[in-house]
Design a protein around this motif. Structure first.
Motif, PDB file in Angstrom:
ATOM      1  N   THR A   1       0.829  -1.208   0.000  1.00  0.00           N
ATOM      2  CA  THR A   1       0.000   0.000   0.000  1.00  0.00           C
ATOM      3  C   THR A   1       0.866   1.262   0.000  1.00  0.00           C
ATOM      4  O   THR A   1       2.041   1.232   0.381  1.00  0.00           O
ATOM      5  CB  THR A   1      -0.880   0.086   1.276  1.00  0.00           C
ATOM      6  N   GLY A   2       0.217   2.351  -0.369  1.00  0.00           N
ATOM      7  CA  GLY A   2       0.883   3.643  -0.305  1.00  0.00           C
ATOM      8  C   GLY A   2       1.199   4.029   1.125  1.00  0.00           C
ATOM      9  O   GLY A   2       2.236   4.638   1.401  1.00  0.00           O
ATOM     10  N   VAL A   3       0.310   3.683   2.035  1.00  0.00           N
ATOM     11  CA  VAL A   3       0.567   3.981   3.450  1.00  0.00           C
ATOM     12  C   VAL A   3       1.866   3.301   3.879  1.00  0.00           C
ATOM     13  O   VAL A   3       2.724   3.916   4.525  1.00  0.00           O
ATOM     14  CB  VAL A   3      -0.611   3.524   4.344  1.00  0.00           C
TER      15      VAL A   3
ATOM     16  N   ASP B   1       5.599  11.803  -1.036  1.00  0.00           N
ATOM     17  CA  ASP B   1       4.421  10.948  -1.171  1.00  0.00           C
ATOM     18  C   ASP B   1       3.856  11.245  -2.564  1.00  0.00           C
ATOM     19  O   ASP B   1       3.043  12.132  -2.750  1.00  0.00           O
ATOM     20  CB  ASP B   1       3.407  11.275  -0.068  1.00  0.00           C
TER      21      ASP B   1
ATOM     22  N   SER C   1      -2.167   1.619  -7.607  1.00  0.00           N
ATOM     23  CA  SER C   1      -3.577   1.266  -7.418  1.00  0.00           C
ATOM     24  C   SER C   1      -4.523   2.460  -7.502  1.00  0.00           C
ATOM     25  O   SER C   1      -5.697   2.351  -7.212  1.00  0.00           O
ATOM     26  CB  SER C   1      -3.739   0.604  -6.050  1.00  0.00           C
ATOM     27  N   LYS C   2      -3.991   3.615  -7.897  1.00  0.00           N
ATOM     28  CA  LYS C   2      -4.867   4.783  -8.069  1.00  0.00           C
ATOM     29  C   LYS C   2      -5.185   4.917  -9.549  1.00  0.00           C
ATOM     30  O   LYS C   2      -5.664   3.973 -10.159  1.00  0.00           O
ATOM     31  CB  LYS C   2      -4.174   6.035  -7.512  1.00  0.00           C
TER      32      LYS C   2
ATOM     33  N   ASN D   1       4.908   5.139   2.537  1.00  0.00           N
ATOM     34  CA  ASN D   1       5.201   6.358   3.296  1.00  0.00           C
ATOM     35  C   ASN D   1       5.772   6.039   4.666  1.00  0.00           C
ATOM     36  O   ASN D   1       6.739   6.661   5.114  1.00  0.00           O
ATOM     37  CB  ASN D   1       3.923   7.185   3.476  1.00  0.00           C
TER      38      ASN D   1
ATOM     39  N   GLU E   1      -3.580   8.256   7.619  1.00  0.00           N
ATOM     40  CA  GLU E   1      -2.756   7.067   7.804  1.00  0.00           C
ATOM     41  C   GLU E   1      -2.827   6.564   9.251  1.00  0.00           C
ATOM     42  O   GLU E   1      -1.890   5.953   9.773  1.00  0.00           O
ATOM     43  CB  GLU E   1      -1.320   7.307   7.283  1.00  0.00           C
TER      44      GLU E   1
ATOM     45  N   CYS F   1       1.722   5.266  -6.147  1.00  0.00           N
ATOM     46  CA  CYS F   1       0.697   4.223  -6.107  1.00  0.00           C
ATOM     47  C   CYS F   1       0.428   3.665  -7.499  1.00  0.00           C
ATOM     48  O   CYS F   1       0.245   4.422  -8.455  1.00  0.00           O
ATOM     49  CB  CYS F   1      -0.619   4.787  -5.566  1.00  0.00           C
TER      50      CYS F   1
ATOM     51  N   HIS G   1      -2.013  13.534   3.344  1.00  0.00           N
ATOM     52  CA  HIS G   1      -2.477  12.160   3.556  1.00  0.00           C
ATOM     53  C   HIS G   1      -1.782  11.532   4.768  1.00  0.00           C
ATOM     54  O   HIS G   1      -2.413  10.903   5.611  1.00  0.00           O
ATOM     55  CB  HIS G   1      -2.198  11.343   2.290  1.00  0.00           C
TER      56      HIS G   1
ATOM     57  N   ALA H   1       1.842   9.579  -4.454  1.00  0.00           N
ATOM     58  CA  ALA H   1       0.729   8.661  -4.756  1.00  0.00           C
ATOM     59  C   ALA H   1       0.232   8.885  -6.189  1.00  0.00           C
ATOM     60  O   ALA H   1       0.008   7.937  -6.934  1.00  0.00           O
ATOM     61  CB  ALA H   1      -0.401   8.862  -3.757  1.00  0.00           C
ATOM     62  N   ARG H   2       0.098  10.157  -6.563  1.00  0.00           N
ATOM     63  CA  ARG H   2      -0.370  10.502  -7.916  1.00  0.00           C
ATOM     64  C   ARG H   2       0.695  11.296  -8.686  1.00  0.00           C
ATOM     65  O   ARG H   2       0.380  12.221  -9.428  1.00  0.00           O
ATOM     66  CB  ARG H   2      -1.685  11.279  -7.831  1.00  0.00           C
TER      67      ARG H   2
ATOM     68  N   GLU I   1       3.701  16.118  -0.911  1.00  0.00           N
ATOM     69  CA  GLU I   1       2.692  15.245  -1.538  1.00  0.00           C
ATOM     70  C   GLU I   1       2.401  15.749  -2.957  1.00  0.00           C
ATOM     71  O   GLU I   1       2.079  16.914  -3.146  1.00  0.00           O
ATOM     72  CB  GLU I   1       1.425  15.286  -0.684  1.00  0.00           C
TER      73      GLU I   1
ATOM     74  N   ASN J   1      -3.750  15.511  -2.575  1.00  0.00           N
ATOM     75  CA  ASN J   1      -5.094  14.942  -2.562  1.00  0.00           C
ATOM     76  C   ASN J   1      -6.139  15.949  -2.047  1.00  0.00           C
ATOM     77  O   ASN J   1      -7.021  16.388  -2.795  1.00  0.00           O
ATOM     78  CB  ASN J   1      -5.030  13.667  -1.699  1.00  0.00           C
TER      79      ASN J   1
HETATM   80  C1  LIG Z   1      -4.053   6.933  -1.630  1.00  0.00           C
HETATM   81  C2  LIG Z   1      -2.953   7.736  -1.084  1.00  0.00           C
HETATM   82  C3  LIG Z   1      -1.906   7.139  -0.373  1.00  0.00           C
HETATM   83  C4  LIG Z   1      -1.816   5.659  -0.084  1.00  0.00           C
HETATM   84  O1  LIG Z   1      -2.978   5.038   0.220  1.00  0.00           O
HETATM   85  P1  LIG Z   1      -3.161   3.448   0.233  1.00  0.00           P
HETATM   86  O2  LIG Z   1      -4.617   3.303   0.277  1.00  0.00           O
HETATM   87  O3  LIG Z   1      -2.454   2.943   1.415  1.00  0.00           O
HETATM   88  O4  LIG Z   1      -2.545   2.902  -1.018  1.00  0.00           O
HETATM   89  C5  LIG Z   1      -0.879   7.944   0.058  1.00  0.00           C
HETATM   90  N1  LIG Z   1      -0.880   9.259  -0.192  1.00  0.00           N
HETATM   91  C6  LIG Z   1      -1.855   9.860  -0.879  1.00  0.00           C
HETATM   92  C7  LIG Z   1      -1.754  11.305  -1.170  1.00  0.00           C
HETATM   93  C8  LIG Z   1      -2.937   9.117  -1.349  1.00  0.00           C
HETATM   94  O5  LIG Z   1      -3.899   9.737  -2.024  1.00  0.00           O
END
Ligand SMILES: *Cc1c(COP(=O)(O)O)cnc(C)c1O
Length: 345
Positions: free
Chosen positions: A59-61, A170, A200-201, A64, A90, A198, A85, A172-173, A137, A141
């Motif tokens: 996971t992204g969490v 971070d 998975s996004k 991080n 988290e 990520c 995030h 993620a995107r 980040e 988000n």
């Molecule tokens: C989704 C996200 C994450 C990681 O989330 P997971 O659900 O653990 O994959 C981390 N940072 C940001 C900014 C996110 O949007």
């Protein structure tokens, strides 16, 4: 009509091509470093982001949090944007898993300025915690998918270096930022010690993130991943989805951005909807309906009854996210439903 799910870009389901890649993935025990597909994904990610090595994490969490653990010691302080995030979503894990305290600094649409960060860095003193890490980040988000300009990143990272801080992104995107600006993910990643992104996004994989860094740090992160319970075995079956995503779903992120803009323009035309169309930089659309006589829950429910899902981010304040599983037609359909639900007399 199928449901138009705009709650998040995490809701995408693997495409047929992706499932075929997963079905035929070559696998081995990744804890022994013997999963060829994971090794390929990690090398591919490192190469794309201009780093020496990569680490596949569930996971992204986790990406991080492993990075925070790597860069800090208990009692240290980490500078972070106040709506990041890592701070909000988290589960307080930076404090529980690494024993650090987060120092929130407010940014504009999630983006920090060098002045406010410099003011937050602790000077050596018997009384204060030591600031040892700055996390950014990209895209932001809660900031609404906002993109850090490369110049601002460099101002912040130069400043952090001056004070001896480690740097984690971070991302993620991160690929959405790159799709928007044309700045490569490697250029964005260059100034950071560790970068997570990520799969998975918006990239559409069912599971997974990758952390990239230099070889020495990745070896430490690999051990920490085991410590945190993230060592996985024949996980090439999931890594193959990540490879497929990097090969097939990066260029199409611009479609998501174009769709978000179409949705935003439709929302702007609805009386009572407050939206800043210029703030729609990537795949997120934030809007408010402050004068609605209906409650937030009622508004969400009316959308749901018409098969459109979205998330509330505050009182009569909403977020819609575009992704691989929604197209331009869906935007038009959602726009009509929003006009029925949100219009104020
Ligand atoms: C989704 C996200 C994450 C990681 O989330 P997971 O659900 O653990 O994959 C981390 N940072 C940001 C900014 C996110 O949007």
């Amino acid at each position: 009509m199928p449901i138009i799910d705009l709650r998040s870009d995490t809701v995408t389901k693997p495409t047929v091509g992706m499932r075929e890649a997963m079905f035929s993935a070559d696998v081995g025990d990744d804890v022994y470093g013997e999963d060829p597909t994971v090794n390929t994904l990690e090398a591919m990610a490192a190469n794309l982001l201009g780093k020496e090595a990569g680490l596949f994490v569930p996971t992204g969490v986790m990406g991080n949090q492993l990075s925070i653990r790597l860069h800090t010691r208990p009692g240290d302080e980490v500078i972070i944007e106040a709506s990041a995030h890592i701070l909000r979503y988290e589960g307080g894990s930076a404090s529980s898993l690494s024993g650090v305290q987060l120092c929130p600094v407010s940014g504009l649409r999630g983006l920090l300025s060098p002045e406010t960060v410099e003011a937050a860095i602790r000077r050596p003193d018997l009384h204060t915690p030591s600031t040892t890490l700055l996390c950014l980040e990209q895209t932001h988000n809660v900031g609404g998918g906002s993109v850090y300009p490369l110049k601002t990143i460099h101002q912040l990272t130069d400043l952090a270096r001056k004070y001896g801080l480690a740097l984690h992104l971070d991302g993620a995107r991160l690929f959405n930022a790159s799709a928007k600006t044309g700045v490569s993910v490697a250029e964005y990643a260059a100034a950071f010690d560790t970068v997570s992104f990520c799969l998975s996004k918006g990239l559409g994989a069912p599971v997974g993130s990758v952390v990239v860094s230099d070889t020495g740090r990745i070896e430490k992160l690999r051990r920490l991943r085991k410590v945190f319970g993230g060592g996985m075995r024949q996980v090439g079956i999931l890594a193959s989805a990540g490879i497929y995503a990097l090969e097939n779903h990066v260029l199409r992120l611009t479609d998501d951005h174009a769709n978000a803009l179409v949705l935003a323009q439709q929302l702007q035309a609805i009386s009572g909807v407050v939206i800043d169309v210029d703030a729609v930089e990537t795949n997120m659309v934030m809007f408010q309906v402050p004068q609605s006589t209906k409650s937030t829950e009622q508004l969400l429910e009316e959308c749901r009854e018409s098969d459109v899902l979205l998330n509330a981010v505050g009182d009569r304040s909403f977020r819609a996210v575009t992704h691989l599983d929604v197209n331009l037609e869906d935007m038009k359909a959602a726009g009509e439903i929003f006009a029925n639900v949100f219009a104020c007399a």
